[in-house]
Design an enzyme around this catalytic site. Structure first.
Site, PDB file in Angstrom:
ATOM      1  N   TYR A 193      -2.577  -1.559  10.060  1.00  0.00           N
ATOM      2  CA  TYR A 193      -2.530  -1.799   8.519  1.00  0.00           C
ATOM      3  C   TYR A 193      -1.068  -1.164   8.190  1.00  0.00           C
ATOM      4  CZ  TYR A 193      -4.152  -1.557   3.506  1.00  0.00           C
ATOM      5  OH  TYR A 193      -4.386  -1.421   2.353  1.00  0.00           O
ATOM      6  N   SER A 225       0.881  -1.070  -0.143  1.00  0.00           N
ATOM      7  CA  SER A 225       0.004  -0.018  -0.081  1.00  0.00           C
ATOM      8  C   SER A 225       1.046   1.254  -0.017  1.00  0.00           C
ATOM      9  CB  SER A 225      -0.830   0.213   1.147  1.00  0.00           C
ATOM     10  OG  SER A 225      -1.328   1.161   1.384  1.00  0.00           O
TER      11      SER A 225
HETATM   12  P1  NAD Z   1     -11.676  -5.465  -1.190  1.00  0.00           P
HETATM   13  O1  NAD Z   1     -11.931  -5.536   0.306  1.00  0.00           O
HETATM   14  O2  NAD Z   1     -12.408  -5.522  -2.129  1.00  0.00           O
HETATM   15  O3  NAD Z   1     -10.761  -6.971  -1.580  1.00  0.00           O
HETATM   16  C1  NAD Z   1     -10.188  -7.655  -0.654  1.00  0.00           C
HETATM   17  C2  NAD Z   1     -10.305  -9.483  -0.991  1.00  0.00           C
HETATM   18  O4  NAD Z   1      -9.398 -10.048  -0.172  1.00  0.00           O
HETATM   19  C3  NAD Z   1     -11.897  -9.597  -0.756  1.00  0.00           C
HETATM   20  O5  NAD Z   1     -12.261 -10.439  -1.724  1.00  0.00           O
HETATM   21  C4  NAD Z   1     -11.633 -10.418   0.755  1.00  0.00           C
HETATM   22  O6  NAD Z   1     -12.858 -11.423   0.728  1.00  0.00           O
HETATM   23  C5  NAD Z   1     -10.187 -11.049   0.406  1.00  0.00           C
HETATM   24  N1  NAD Z   1     -10.005 -11.553   2.011  1.00  0.00           N
HETATM   25  C6  NAD Z   1     -10.094 -11.094   2.968  1.00  0.00           C
HETATM   26  N2  NAD Z   1      -9.517 -11.662   3.951  1.00  0.00           N
HETATM   27  C7  NAD Z   1      -8.931 -12.909   3.301  1.00  0.00           C
HETATM   28  C8  NAD Z   1      -8.235 -14.107   3.856  1.00  0.00           C
HETATM   29  N3  NAD Z   1      -8.088 -13.974   5.192  1.00  0.00           N
HETATM   30  N4  NAD Z   1      -7.958 -14.989   3.009  1.00  0.00           N
HETATM   31  C9  NAD Z   1      -8.310 -14.839   1.803  1.00  0.00           C
HETATM   32  N5  NAD Z   1      -8.940 -13.506   1.291  1.00  0.00           N
HETATM   33  C10 NAD Z   1      -9.365 -12.740   2.071  1.00  0.00           C
HETATM   34  O7  NAD Z   1     -10.277  -4.621  -1.329  1.00  0.00           O
HETATM   35  P2  NAD Z   1      -9.065  -4.439  -2.330  1.00  0.00           P
HETATM   36  O8  NAD Z   1      -8.926  -2.989  -2.643  1.00  0.00           O
HETATM   37  O9  NAD Z   1      -9.389  -5.245  -3.753  1.00  0.00           O
HETATM   38  O10 NAD Z   1      -7.985  -4.866  -1.666  1.00  0.00           O
HETATM   39  C11 NAD Z   1      -6.944  -5.796  -2.369  1.00  0.00           C
HETATM   40  C12 NAD Z   1      -5.454  -5.398  -1.791  1.00  0.00           C
HETATM   41  O11 NAD Z   1      -5.215  -4.064  -2.156  1.00  0.00           O
HETATM   42  C13 NAD Z   1      -5.638  -5.367  -0.089  1.00  0.00           C
HETATM   43  O12 NAD Z   1      -4.375  -6.356   0.170  1.00  0.00           O
HETATM   44  C14 NAD Z   1      -5.431  -4.087   0.435  1.00  0.00           C
HETATM   45  O13 NAD Z   1      -5.084  -3.941   1.645  1.00  0.00           O
HETATM   46  C15 NAD Z   1      -4.888  -3.498  -0.810  1.00  0.00           C
HETATM   47  N6  NAD Z   1      -4.871  -1.913  -0.725  1.00  0.00           N
HETATM   48  C16 NAD Z   1      -6.213  -1.585  -1.190  1.00  0.00           C
HETATM   49  C17 NAD Z   1      -6.319  -0.155  -1.327  1.00  0.00           C
HETATM   50  C18 NAD Z   1      -7.556   0.398  -1.530  1.00  0.00           C
HETATM   51  O14 NAD Z   1      -7.668   1.856  -1.462  1.00  0.00           O
HETATM   52  N7  NAD Z   1      -8.573  -0.314  -1.988  1.00  0.00           N
HETATM   53  C19 NAD Z   1      -5.222   0.633  -1.255  1.00  0.00           C
HETATM   54  C20 NAD Z   1      -4.074   0.014  -0.941  1.00  0.00           C
HETATM   55  C21 NAD Z   1      -3.823  -1.468  -0.800  1.00  0.00           C
END
Ligand code: NAD
Length: 260
Positions: free
Chosen positions: A152, A139
């Site tokens: 986080y 991130s």
């Molecule tokens: P999201 O919440 O839509 O997707 C996250 C996915 O991870 C979901 O499908 C969820 O069911 C799955 N998940 C959660 N816990 C789990 C587990 N224990 N085992 C397997 N799967 C699990 O959010 P996103 O934005 O698509 O997030 C994807 C990645 O990007 C994450 O690592 C998040 O931290 C990172 N991220 C997101 C953002 C943002 O602004 N959306 C910014 C920086 C980093």
């Protein structure tokens, strides 16, 4: 010719958000994809929509035995794995002094231990296939601080460290390891209203653009597909001399601050 023809890539957290877009894009580029998540119904549906060359496996990334089972299923279906996207993650908002240890450990278990177990379990399998790629999802809070997300941010900094060490240790097996560091991306994590059927998606999107217009030089929230494009670059043939690096994708948020 696709950029990932002949490749087999396991993507965690692929039932929705960035992982879903990565699975769809990687399949469109010729890869066979293994979608892993804990949201079984949604994950199954996305794999079915992608069609031939996509399977869904239940995988809670915090559980080592489930990693081994998922890898066995993937190898049974496609014969090998030569790409891994450690994408699954969770977010909790709290001041550090108010964060219960249990909440801290829950986030560590998914974000940090999940990425560690992914590398530990899948790297030897990628090695057996003759090499490949790992992309970890950190991130922009893996490189800087942000109030109220201390737990986080700690796990995302850890993922950047893990990425660098894994790159050093796995280069000899022809495995490149990099990290994506997204800013704010329009998925249910940053925009939970996506999961609320009563919220008008267009209105919410406009509100987000207004908010991010003040925070982000490019004036908007990012799209999951834009992160998928970066993951494709880092997994494919256009980045063959790149390993051990965090790649920020944030519309310029980390570039600095404007004083006027
Ligand atoms: P999201 O919440 O839509 O997707 C996250 C996915 O991870 C979901 O499908 C969820 O069911 C799955 N998940 C959660 N816990 C789990 C587990 N224990 N085992 C397997 N799967 C699990 O959010 P996103 O934005 O698509 O997030 C994807 C990645 O990007 C994450 O690592 C998040 O931290 C990172 N991220 C997101 C953002 C943002 O602004 N959306 C910014 C920086 C980093």
């Amino acid at each position: 010719m696709g950029k990932l023809d002949g490749r087999v890539v396991l993507i965690t957290g692929a039932a929705r958000g960035q992982g879903e877009q990565e699975a769809r894009l990687f399949a469109a580029e010729g890869a066979q994809v293994v979608l892993a998540d804990v949201l079984d119904e949604q994950g199954e549906a996305v794999a079915k929509e992608i069609g031939d060359g996509a399977i869904y496996v239940h995988l809670d990334v915090s559980q080592e035995d489930q990693w081994q089972a998922a890898v066995a299923t993937a190898k049974g279906a496609f014969g090998k794995i030569d790409g891994l996207i450690n994408n699954a993650g969770i977010l909790r908002f709290n001041a550090i002094v108010d964060t219960p240890l249990e909440e801290f450990m829950t986030v560590v278990q998914v974000n940090q231990v999940g990425a560690f177990l992914g590398i530990k379990t899948v790297a030897p399998v990628i090695g057996e296939a003759g090499g490949g790629t790992i992309v970890n999802t950190a991130s922009y809070t893996g490189l800087t601080g942000m109030g109220a997300v201390g737990t986080y941010a700690a796990t995302k900094h850890a993922i950047v460290g893990l990425t660098r060490v894994a790159a050093l240790e796995l280069a000899g097996m022809k495995i490149r390891v990099n990290a994506v560091c997204p800013g704010s991306i329009d998925t249910p994590m940053a925009n939970p209203s996506q999961l609320d059927p009563d919220v008008d998606a267009e209105e919410m999107s406009a509100a987000l653009d207004e908010l991010y217009g003040k925070l982000v030089p490019m004036g908007r929230i990012g799209k999951a597909r834009e992160v998928a494009d970066l993951a494709l670059f880092l997994s494919g043939p256009d980045s063959t001399y790149i390993t051990g690096q965090p790649f920020v994708i944030d519309g310029g948020w980390l570039a600095g601050v404007s004083v006027i």
